[in-house]
Design a protein around this motif. Sequence first.
Motif, mmCIF file in Angstrom:
data_model
loop_
_atom_site.group_PDB
_atom_site.id
_atom_site.type_symbol
_atom_site.label_atom_id
_atom_site.label_comp_id
_atom_site.label_asym_id
_atom_site.label_seq_id
_atom_site.Cartn_x
_atom_site.Cartn_y
_atom_site.Cartn_z
ATOM 1 N N PHE A 262 31.421 -0.693 -3.375
ATOM 2 C CA PHE A 262 32.024 -1.240 -2.889
ATOM 3 C C PHE A 262 31.814 -0.772 -1.323
ATOM 4 N N LEU A 263 31.549 0.209 -1.139
ATOM 5 C CA LEU A 263 30.712 0.611 0.450
ATOM 6 C C LEU A 263 29.507 0.411 1.158
ATOM 7 N N GLU A 264 28.344 0.564 0.244
ATOM 8 C CA GLU A 264 27.361 -0.683 -0.221
ATOM 9 C C GLU A 264 27.129 -1.794 0.781
ATOM 10 N N ARG A 265 28.420 -2.512 -0.318
ATOM 11 C CA ARG A 265 28.107 -3.814 -0.314
ATOM 12 C C ARG A 265 28.874 -4.124 0.883
ATOM 13 N N LYS A 266 29.460 -3.295 1.999
ATOM 14 C CA LYS A 266 30.129 -3.259 3.048
ATOM 15 C C LYS A 266 28.897 -3.318 4.554
ATOM 16 N N GLN A 267 27.867 -1.860 3.991
ATOM 17 C CA GLN A 267 27.328 -1.679 4.965
ATOM 18 C C GLN A 267 26.941 -2.704 5.457
#
Length: 268
Positions: A262-267
């Motif tokens: 999830f966090l990597e997609r938000k980068q």
Amino acid sequence: MTDASAGRRTDASPSAGAGAGAHAPSPLRIERFPDRVVATLDRPDVRNAIDQRTVDALHLLCAELEAIPRILILTGAGGVFASGADIAQLRERRADDARRGINANAFIRVAELPMPVIAALDGYALGGGAELAYAADIRIATPSLKIGNPETGLGILAAAGASWRLKEIVGDARAAEMLLTGRTVQADEALAIGLVSALHPASELLGAAHAIADRIARNDRDATIATKRVFRAPRAEHPRVDHEAQAVLFESPEKFRRMTEFLERKQP
């Protein structure tokens, strides 16, 4: 059936519950997939009335889904979910049979399955059929749904879950009115009072149930099982039960994997 489940059936078995009267068609037709099971009540000659063989088949299915948790979709053949308990058998039951809770214990086991249960209701869901539907976590229906508990008109009460589950679903006042009058609720009212969550044309009902199962299956299975268990815990156990379940999930590798993704997609 939706794309997520298409072509993934692992077994289609008509044999559950066939121990007694093994040469007779099974009252429960079962299709197995890796992440779900579809169980169809299949006694069309008696509008899928729930008899002892159906109860036995439900117990066998529950044993399977307790050992290998999967989503369960319950539905009925022939445009009917279940017209009730088998009156011919019910008439012969006596006090000791009532104390055994024959149907109630089967429906409790359905309700307590680890993974969610979806009831796809078409046509009649009366008496024991309604009580089986109340045991599901999610209920959807067609516009032809007729659901209710006419037991008092037959000289008995709705003792297989309606007296406690129905008020949890629609509230005390509405449940009392339905049970004491024994009236049948039509689909539009069932939707309005929250007894079902959606209405679909009969041709789309099973596909809609699979779509719900697809959405559930995309989530973490352990988190889903914990959510169902915590949701069904008695009020007195909250918030302790929530915290204990969350403590386990906070340490799970799947939590870290999903949150990292999830966090990597938000980068940017």
